[in-house]
Design a protein around this motif. Structure first.
Motif, PDB file in Angstrom:
ATOM      1  N   ARG B 719      36.146  47.393  42.688  1.00  0.00           N
ATOM      2  CA  ARG B 719      37.178  47.599  41.663  1.00  0.00           C
ATOM      3  C   ARG B 719      38.141  48.724  42.092  1.00  0.00           C
ATOM      4  O   ARG B 719      39.353  48.603  41.982  1.00  0.00           O
ATOM      5  N   GLU B 722      40.468  47.613  44.882  1.00  0.00           N
ATOM      6  CA  GLU B 722      41.557  46.783  44.362  1.00  0.00           C
ATOM      7  C   GLU B 722      42.587  47.647  43.628  1.00  0.00           C
ATOM      8  O   GLU B 722      43.790  47.396  43.708  1.00  0.00           O
ATOM      9  N   PHE B 723      42.101  48.653  42.920  1.00  0.00           N
ATOM     10  CA  PHE B 723      43.024  49.568  42.250  1.00  0.00           C
ATOM     11  C   PHE B 723      43.920  50.257  43.279  1.00  0.00           C
ATOM     12  O   PHE B 723      45.143  50.302  43.140  1.00  0.00           O
ATOM     13  N   GLN B 726      46.410  47.559  44.717  1.00  0.00           N
ATOM     14  CA  GLN B 726      47.437  46.988  43.835  1.00  0.00           C
ATOM     15  C   GLN B 726      48.281  48.040  43.130  1.00  0.00           C
ATOM     16  O   GLN B 726      49.463  47.816  42.883  1.00  0.00           O
TER      17      GLN B 726
END
Lengths: 95, 982
Positions: B719, B722-723, B726
């Motif tokens: 997670r 991905e943070f 993105q």
């Protein structure tokens, strides 16, 4: 709650995990003169709004998109949902 | 005599007899009866004892608002306490019993509480039983808890099954009285997808309880015909026995469907379903609830709501009494008198608190205008009522009407605040409604039949338009408006006896006065101090009375006083229904490793690691203690070779032109120059500078990496990555995918690990020390062409590898390795042996990476690069986090090698007192080391790296244990790492 995912349409909030204030996208420049202070503020200081709030949600049970959701903390009304990557680019983030 | 009060007629089927038990006695009722109507038919009026004072109580209402007739249904594990008799459908063999009594219902020994009532007023637990103080917890509270109360749980596991379900519709109509049916008709006929829900098993609301005509037929017939039309429509789902208990965000409603509560226990059906209903629009047509009037001893069995008395007569063909008196403050109470008389039941008086009315009394009935009932008589059931002028009137049932309150509850679940309406004398929904909700009929203060039908049609049509459809040509059926004038009259001031407001929590008008006198001025405080409205009925028949008493004492209007907020659920929902099937082993799914079946065959002991089941150790015959198994597994691995399934570690596949750059930013240590075909240990920080996770990352090709995470953090690291990608660096060319489930990975550790692997790896792959050095990685094939990856990494400190194959080959790989390893006496090891070996090597794991430690604490401070931008390095340099005297991870050995160590012990100087101010740190991991033949531990102690050889005490105050320990290097075993590199 229902979050209207920009790519996938309306999805139940259960599919998402919540991070917090969208200001977490505004990571400071590590080489600035007062980098430590900027990082401190970035990490710890938040507005605690009663009203419209931009916040980060992650579609963990879905397509793994990070989203910027604008939600009224009083009514839970959601007025906009955008891909975080689009928002980041618009705000000048790139690499 | 059976069913002596059954007068016939109504909506029950007298050809279908139903046998049931109450308190061990057998009774007969009919299909269509509730437990309450069947008990009343059999002249059973006393059904329970009250919560606090153990006063005799009867059936008060005919619906879900019931405060009083709470019973325990069924026996043994199937028993259910606090069921409302008024909504319980009877079935053959149903067994019910009264509750909250000691001894029999007629002679409850706890009724002594009623004599002690001066001690038990509002807030009594704050005032009485205060001395001596120690008595509260040990004596008073247990006694009060034993004496007060409701029914008891069986304590046995619930044998029923429950489900969760999800429904979607254009329109949810809540309630199927005249306005609900009309609203649903207008929408359903346009083709909208409609769900129609009602808590009752017979839909139709008050249409089933009144003698009105609708569409030139009896109202109940019109309701049945309308429902039949819905049943024939594909776009309508009709849900009886379904309570909409909560209005949630964005048009989502919680619904409880009682699928088989009305069927004998042990049926194969699911018992209840908790539905989540997603709606575009909802129409609340929940009707209204009649409220009481407070007067002396108004809680006797036989005192009932007037509209409920009417319902028993009209719907169930039951006369709740042989001689019924009416006490009303509004026109509707008179209707009860007419209906009773029409069915041949004697009405002994109509007492109306108003001075005048134009209504005509039923023939031959005594009418008292401006009347007040001050008291009632009859120990276990009403015998007569006493008027304010001292006259008494014989009555075994008193029908009370204090007016009707719109059921606004669901309008309040999203911060809606109801507003007072003087005309109907009640609260109506405020301006703020839950998203997509509209309100029709009595729920919005439309109190008469014809107007309710029109309201339903109008609101239905407005929803049809809002959803972009053309309005249907539906018209309301022919109907008349009844008289409905209401007045504000709440309690009889002249009463000397206690006048009850909340029958379920035993709250009287005096309690409200006392609470005001003691300074509780807000309605929310009043509620909590007196507990009014806090019982399972949530004060549906009583709250407004309490507010009115409060308003009067404080000299304010009810509008100014306001009301307490309504929250979900509307009526009680069992935890079992909310849990659905998620209980026991199904509470959450279990994740099994690829070699799980093989491990089970070996007799492995499994341990839960998050959702994973991992082999903890593999006991052999003759081993009587897990420690023996673990020691054997460690020694065998260090002596020859051991294998362990490590597939649970998180694996993240990272590809893209900027993959190197990305990894270099998310790890704190340098990664920019990792060679292709090499693996490196990576330390990951959170942005606040604390350690988030660690693992190894292999560079498989120019733009392709495979990162591993700890088992526990696999999800959160992914997670986080991905943070970072993105939200922080959207234009980095990098793609991430979790590969945890895709690969089975097995650690092969020990001096003979290479020899073992050489037997199964296809011969073209050279894994000699020169060709495949420590920290090498690469693609290989095994067993004649199975694609695999090999990593020369070691958690055990031995010459070791991890070999990964597609998950479907994991089981086979384990078996192949075991076969091939026979000559080396290959030993499978579990998580315990893994843990022993990592402590012997001083590797940090979960106990050390606890989210509160820095790289410096862990002795890894030098790894944090200051030359690059990476997550966490700026804040890791904050003043307080780089102190020289901060905590450092070091090793500990007991001075007496025979002593064992306890994790969680705190370090105190040898001569110092064991108190917080002398605390120097704590022991995080301990084990017995079979390699060193002593206990060893890892722990954090101040300036530990500069205190080698010093002795301190490890004190465990919980287990009252103190052991003198010596500070050592955390690297107990092969500190130079020679064994890794051979």
């Amino acid at each position: 709650m229902i979050i209207n995912h920009p790519l996938l349409g309306p999805r139940d909030a259960n599919e998402f995990s919540y991070l917090g204030d969208a200001s977490l996208m505004h990571r400071p420049d590590w080489q600035s003169d007062d980098a430590e202070n900027q990082f401190y503020e970035y990490q710890y200081l938040r507005d605690n709004k009663a009203g419209m709030h931009r916040e980060l949600w992650y579609h963990e049970q879905g397509d793994r998109s990070w989203l910027v959701v604008t939600r009224n903390t009083l009514t839970h009304e959601i007025s906009s949902v955008e891909l975080a990557s689009d928002v980041a680019r618009r705000e000048g983030r790139s690499r | 005599m059976t069913q002596k009060n059954r007068i016939g007629g109504g909506l029950i089927d007298q050809n279908r007899s139903v046998q049931f038990d109450f308190d061990g006695q057998s009774f007969e009722g009919y299909e269509g009866d509730t437990l309450a109507s069947a008990l009343l038919a059999n002249d059973v009026k006393l059904v329970g004892r009250s919560f606090k004072y153990h006063r005799p109580r009867g059936i008060f209402s005919a619906g879900s608002e019931e405060p009083s007739a709470l019973v325990t249904l069924r026996e043994g594990a199937y028993s259910e306490p606090n069921a409302r008799a008024t909504v319980t459908e009877i079935y053959d063999g149903l067994s019910a019993r009264s509750q909250n009594k000691i001894g029999s219902l007629n002679f409850d020994l706890m009724a002594v509480n009623d004599l002690l009532s001066p001690l038990l007023t509002a807030g009594f637990y704050y005032k009485t039983f205060m001395w001596p103080a120690v008595f509260w917890e040990k004596v008073y509270e247990p006694i009060i808890r034993q004496a007060a109360g409701l029914g008891k749980l069986s304590g046995a596991e619930d044998p029923d099954r429950y489900d969760k379900g999800f429904l979607y519709c254009d329109l949810l109509v809540i309630g199927t009285g005249p306005s609900g049916l009309m609203a649903a008709l207008s929408a359903a006929r346009t083709g909208l997808r409609v769900i129609l829900a009602d808590e009752d098993f017979r839909m139709g609301g008050r249409l089933n309880a009144e003698r009105y005509e609708v569409g030139e037929m009896p109202a109940a017939d019109w309701a049945a015909a309308t429902l039949a039309e819905f049943m024939s429509m594909d776009n309508v789902r009709v849900m009886p026995r379904t309570t909409i208990y909560g209005a949630y965000d964005h048009g989502i409603y919680g619904a409880l469907e009682r699928v088989s509560d009305h069927v004998a226990e042990g049926s194969e059906d699911v018992r209840q379903i908790a539905w989540r209903i997603y709606t575009k629009r909802a129409i609340l047509a929940a009707g209204s609830t009649e409220r009481s009037i407070a007067f002396g001893n108004n809680d006797r069995p036989g005192v009932m709501m007037a509209g409920s008395v009417r319902a028993y007569v009209n719907r169930w063909g039951v006369a709740p009494g042989k001689r019924v008196a009416i006490f009303t403050n509004n026109d509707d109470g008179w209707q009860t008198a007419h209906d009773l008389q029409g069915q041949g039941v004697e009405v002994s008086a109509v007492v109306d608190s108003r001075e005048q009315t134009t209504l005509l009394p039923p023939k031959g009935v005594r009418v008292v205008l401006g009347g007040r009932i001050v008291d009632t008589k009859g120990r276990l059931g009403l015998k007569k009522i006493i008027l304010s002028d001292g006259q008494d009137v014989a009555a075994d049932c008193l029908a009370v009407s204090g007016g009707w309150s719109p059921n606004v509850h669901l309008t309040c679940h999203q911060r809606g605040i109801p507003v007072w309406d003087d005309k109907i004398v009640g609260f109506v929904p405020g301006a703020t409604l839950p998203m997509g909700m509209a309100v029709a009929g009595a729920a919005i203060g439309v109190m008469t039949l014809k107007a309710c039908l029109q309201s339903g049609l109008d609101v239905g049509n407005s929803v049809v338009e809002a959803l972009g459809r053309t309005v249907s040509k539906s018209k309301t059926p022919k109907a008349q408006d009844e008289v409905s004038a209401a007045s504000a009259f709440w309690y009889v001031n002249e009463s000397k006896g206690r006048a009850w407001l909340d029958l379920q929590n035993d709250v009287t008008t005096n309690d409200v006065k006392l609470s005001h006198q003691e300074g509780f001025r807000s309605v929310e405080h009043l509620k909590r101090y007196t507990t009014m409205g806090m019982a399972t009925d949530q004060g549906k028949t009583s709250n407004i009375l309490g507010l009115a008493v409060m308003a009067e004492i404080s000299g304010k209007s009810i509008a100014e006083t306001g009301t307490t907020i309504f929250r979900p659920p509307y009526t009680p929902v069992s935890i079992a229904a909310l849990a659905g099937r998620s209980r026991g082993k199904d509470f959450r799914p279990a994740r099994l490793t690829p070699s799980h079946d093989w491990a089970a065959e070996q007799g492995a002991v499994f341990v839960n690691a998050g959702a994973w089941r991992r082999a903890q150790c593999f006991p052999k015959e003759g081993e009587t203690h897990w420690r023996q198994s673990v020691n054997r597994e460690v020694l065998a691995t260090r002596a020859s070779v051991g294998i362990c399934d490590v597939s649970t570690l998180g694996k993240i596949d990272i590809q893209g032109k900027d993959a190197t750059d990305f990894i270099n930013r998310v790890y704190a240590n340098a990664f920019a120059k990792l060679a292709i075909g090499k693996t490196r240990y990576g330390l990951m920080l959170r942005e606040d500078g604390l350690v988030m996770d660690d693992g190894t990352t292999a560079r498989l090709s120019e733009h392709h990496y495979l990162m591993t995470t700890t088992t526990a953090n696999a999800v959160s690291v992914f997670r986080h990555l991905e943070f970072c990608h993105q939200c922080l660096w959207p234009d980095l060319d990098v793609q991430l995918i979790s590969a945890t489930e895709q690969f089975a990975q097995i650690a092969v550790a020990g001096p003979n690990s290479r020899k073992l692997l050489e037997k199964i790896i296809d011969p073209e792959h050279d894994i000699s020390n020169d060709a495949f050095a420590f920290m090498a990685c690469g693609d290989i094939t095994v067993c004649s062409g199975i694609k695999s990856r090999l990593f020369r990494i070691s958690f055990s400190g031995e010459l070791a590898y991890e070999i990964a194959v597609p998950t479907r080959y994991g089981d086979s790989l384990m078996r192949v390795l075991m076969d091939a390893g026979g000559e080396f006496d290959v030993t499978p090891y579990g998580t315990e042996a893994l843990g022993v070996m990592r402590i012997e090597k001083g590797h940090a794991a979960g106990n050390e990476l606890n989210g509160q430690t820095t790289a410096l604490n862990l002795g890894l401070g030098k790894m944090v690069s200051r030359k690059k931008d990476c997550i966490g390095n700026i804040l890791s340099l904050r003043e307080g986090m780089v102190r020289d005297d901060g905590l450092r991870l070091v090793g500990f050995k007991p001075v007496d090698p025979a002593m064992s160590l306890n994790a969680g012990s705190h370090f105190i100087g040898v001569g110092a007192e064991a108190k917080t101010s002398n605390d120097q740190g704590w022991m995080s991991s301990v084990t017995y080391s079979p390699s060193l033949e002593t206990s060893i531990g890892l722990g954090f102690i101040k300036s530990g790296d500069q205190r080698m050889g010093e002795k301190v005490r490890a004190i465990d105050l919980v287990n009252n244990k103190s052991v003198e320990v010596e500070i050592t290097s955390p690297h107990f075993f092969d500190p130079e790492g020679r064994r890794l590199r051979v």
